[in-house]
Design a protein around this motif. Sequence first.
Motif, PDB file in Angstrom:
ATOM      1  N   LYS A  72     -40.512 -10.036  11.515  1.00 50.42           N
ATOM      2  CA  LYS A  72     -41.810 -10.165  10.848  1.00 50.42           C
ATOM      3  C   LYS A  72     -41.776  -9.520   9.459  1.00 50.42           C
ATOM      4  CE  LYS A  72     -44.486 -10.134  15.143  1.00 50.42           C
ATOM      5  NZ  LYS A  72     -45.370  -9.317  15.996  1.00 50.42           N
ATOM      6  N   ILE A  73     -41.141  -8.366   9.373  1.00 48.63           N
ATOM      7  CA  ILE A  73     -41.031  -7.673   8.091  1.00 48.63           C
ATOM      8  C   ILE A  73     -40.155  -8.488   7.134  1.00 48.63           C
ATOM      9  CG2 ILE A  73     -40.186  -5.596   6.928  1.00 48.63           C
ATOM     10  CD1 ILE A  73     -41.006  -4.055   9.528  1.00 48.63           C
ATOM     11  N   GLY A 137     -39.811  -5.802  -1.888  1.00 42.75           N
ATOM     12  CA  GLY A 137     -39.984  -4.526  -1.194  1.00 42.75           C
ATOM     13  C   GLY A 137     -41.087  -3.684  -1.796  1.00 42.75           C
ATOM     14  N   LEU A 138     -41.150  -3.664  -3.130  1.00 45.77           N
ATOM     15  CA  LEU A 138     -42.205  -2.902  -3.800  1.00 45.77           C
ATOM     16  C   LEU A 138     -43.572  -3.514  -3.527  1.00 45.77           C
ATOM     17  CD1 LEU A 138     -40.386  -2.224  -7.202  1.00 45.77           C
ATOM     18  CD2 LEU A 138     -40.689  -0.633  -5.282  1.00 45.77           C
ATOM     19  N   LEU A 139     -43.640  -4.837  -3.526  1.00 45.44           N
ATOM     20  CA  LEU A 139     -44.909  -5.499  -3.196  1.00 45.44           C
ATOM     21  C   LEU A 139     -45.312  -5.220  -1.753  1.00 45.44           C
ATOM     22  CD1 LEU A 139     -44.438  -8.902  -5.031  1.00 45.44           C
ATOM     23  CD2 LEU A 139     -46.256  -7.226  -5.463  1.00 45.44           C
ATOM     24  N   TYR A 140     -44.356  -5.228  -0.841  1.00 42.29           N
ATOM     25  CA  TYR A 140     -44.660  -4.933   0.557  1.00 42.29           C
ATOM     26  C   TYR A 140     -45.331  -3.555   0.653  1.00 42.29           C
ATOM     27  CZ  TYR A 140     -44.345  -4.633   5.590  1.00 42.29           C
ATOM     28  OH  TYR A 140     -44.669  -4.522   6.916  1.00 42.29           O
ATOM     29  N   PHE A 141     -44.817  -2.601  -0.120  1.00 39.96           N
ATOM     30  CA  PHE A 141     -45.367  -1.256  -0.087  1.00 39.96           C
ATOM     31  C   PHE A 141     -46.769  -1.194  -0.688  1.00 39.96           C
ATOM     32  CE2 PHE A 141     -45.883   3.018  -1.992  1.00 39.96           C
ATOM     33  CZ  PHE A 141     -45.836   3.770  -0.837  1.00 39.96           C
ATOM     34  N   VAL A 142     -47.015  -1.906  -1.802  1.00 44.73           N
ATOM     35  CA  VAL A 142     -48.303  -1.761  -2.490  1.00 44.73           C
ATOM     36  C   VAL A 142     -49.407  -2.660  -1.950  1.00 44.73           C
ATOM     37  CG1 VAL A 142     -47.232  -0.948  -4.619  1.00 44.73           C
ATOM     38  CG2 VAL A 142     -47.799  -3.359  -4.398  1.00 44.73           C
ATOM     39  N   THR A 145     -51.628  -5.406   3.327  1.00 42.99           N
ATOM     40  CA  THR A 145     -51.473  -6.124   4.591  1.00 42.99           C
ATOM     41  C   THR A 145     -50.077  -5.876   5.168  1.00 42.99           C
ATOM     42  OG1 THR A 145     -50.818  -8.105   3.379  1.00 42.99           O
ATOM     43  CG2 THR A 145     -53.129  -7.941   4.045  1.00 42.99           C
ATOM     44  N   ASP A 146     -49.924  -4.750   5.843  1.00 41.67           N
ATOM     45  CA  ASP A 146     -48.655  -4.375   6.473  1.00 41.67           C
ATOM     46  C   ASP A 146     -48.603  -4.870   7.912  1.00 41.67           C
ATOM     47  OD1 ASP A 146     -47.901  -2.980   4.227  1.00 41.67           O
ATOM     48  OD2 ASP A 146     -48.246  -1.001   5.081  1.00 41.67           O
ATOM     49  N   ILE A 147     -47.400  -4.932   8.438  1.00 43.63           N
ATOM     50  CA  ILE A 147     -47.212  -5.230   9.861  1.00 43.63           C
ATOM     51  C   ILE A 147     -47.799  -4.083  10.685  1.00 43.63           C
ATOM     52  CG2 ILE A 147     -45.523  -5.678  11.683  1.00 43.63           C
ATOM     53  CD1 ILE A 147     -45.659  -7.925   9.548  1.00 43.63           C
ATOM     54  N   ILE A 148     -47.534  -2.841  10.264  1.00 44.91           N
ATOM     55  CA  ILE A 148     -48.145  -1.659  10.883  1.00 44.91           C
ATOM     56  C   ILE A 148     -49.049  -1.056   9.806  1.00 44.91           C
ATOM     57  CG2 ILE A 148     -47.762   0.586  11.965  1.00 44.91           C
ATOM     58  CD1 ILE A 148     -44.892  -0.352  12.617  1.00 44.91           C
ATOM     59  N   ASP A 159     -43.111   0.667   8.921  1.00 44.66           N
ATOM     60  CA  ASP A 159     -42.717  -0.678   8.497  1.00 44.66           C
ATOM     61  C   ASP A 159     -42.317  -0.700   7.027  1.00 44.66           C
ATOM     62  OD1 ASP A 159     -45.493  -0.198   8.006  1.00 44.66           O
ATOM     63  OD2 ASP A 159     -45.766  -2.336   7.604  1.00 44.66           O
ATOM     64  N   ASP A 160     -42.941   0.174   6.214  1.00 39.82           N
ATOM     65  CA  ASP A 160     -42.555   0.269   4.811  1.00 39.82           C
ATOM     66  C   ASP A 160     -41.120   0.806   4.692  1.00 39.82           C
ATOM     67  OD1 ASP A 160     -45.192  -0.330   3.286  1.00 39.82           O
ATOM     68  OD2 ASP A 160     -45.771   1.132   4.814  1.00 39.82           O
ATOM     69  N   VAL A 161     -40.798   1.806   5.514  1.00 37.49           N
ATOM     70  CA  VAL A 161     -39.441   2.353   5.528  1.00 37.49           C
ATOM     71  C   VAL A 161     -38.448   1.261   5.926  1.00 37.49           C
ATOM     72  CG1 VAL A 161     -37.894   3.990   6.699  1.00 37.49           C
ATOM     73  CG2 VAL A 161     -40.179   4.720   6.010  1.00 37.49           C
ATOM     74  N   ILE A 162     -38.793   0.502   6.946  1.00 31.08           N
ATOM     75  CA  ILE A 162     -37.922  -0.583   7.398  1.00 31.08           C
ATOM     76  C   ILE A 162     -37.766  -1.626   6.294  1.00 31.08           C
ATOM     77  CG2 ILE A 162     -37.694  -2.499   9.033  1.00 31.08           C
ATOM     78  CD1 ILE A 162     -39.165  -0.635  11.084  1.00 31.08           C
TER      79      ILE A 162
END
Length: 174
Positions: A72-73, A137-142, A145-148, A159-162
């Motif tokens: 998912k990530i 990856g940077l967009l995922y962090f900012v 809407t995260d998986i967790i 999930d950000d670490v992953i």
Amino acid sequence: MNGKQKAGLVHMQKLSQALDLSMHTLIEAAGFQMNLEERETSKASVSDEYPDLMDSIFKFYGLEKDPLLIDKIKAELIKYEPYALTHEGEDLIDRRLGDKIEALSAEGLLIERLKVLYKHFKEEALSREEKQIIGSGLLYFVISTDIIPDYIFPIGYLDDVIAIRLVEERLAKL
């Protein structure tokens, strides 16, 4: 941890005991710096115990039973790649990354890696492929809407670490 009271050191201590990890390791993994005396007396650094810490957290929260979590990530990262190459995506990273890091009021492996990746992201000589991988990856962090969800203490940034680890693994393969 139930939303009625703020999580504190007592919660961290209980989590530390449940995961069978030192408080030093857990506190550093949560992104807080310890003073030098405490680091010297700690039996191992977070980087030494990092893989074990990840496994312990996954087991504690039952996430090891969800083999789709990483998939998912990965899917989210791939989804963000084209956006990372746009002016809008780059602007979003520029505007939100510093604020989100500052809001965490923390230091640690995740923060250090994010700063290094951002520095590379801004390099002119970066290839298109590297830019989209790092940018995703940077967009995922900012993006919120995260998986967790980040507000779920203490695993909200797992999930950000992953995601950042997946980005680094992809970069290493280039």
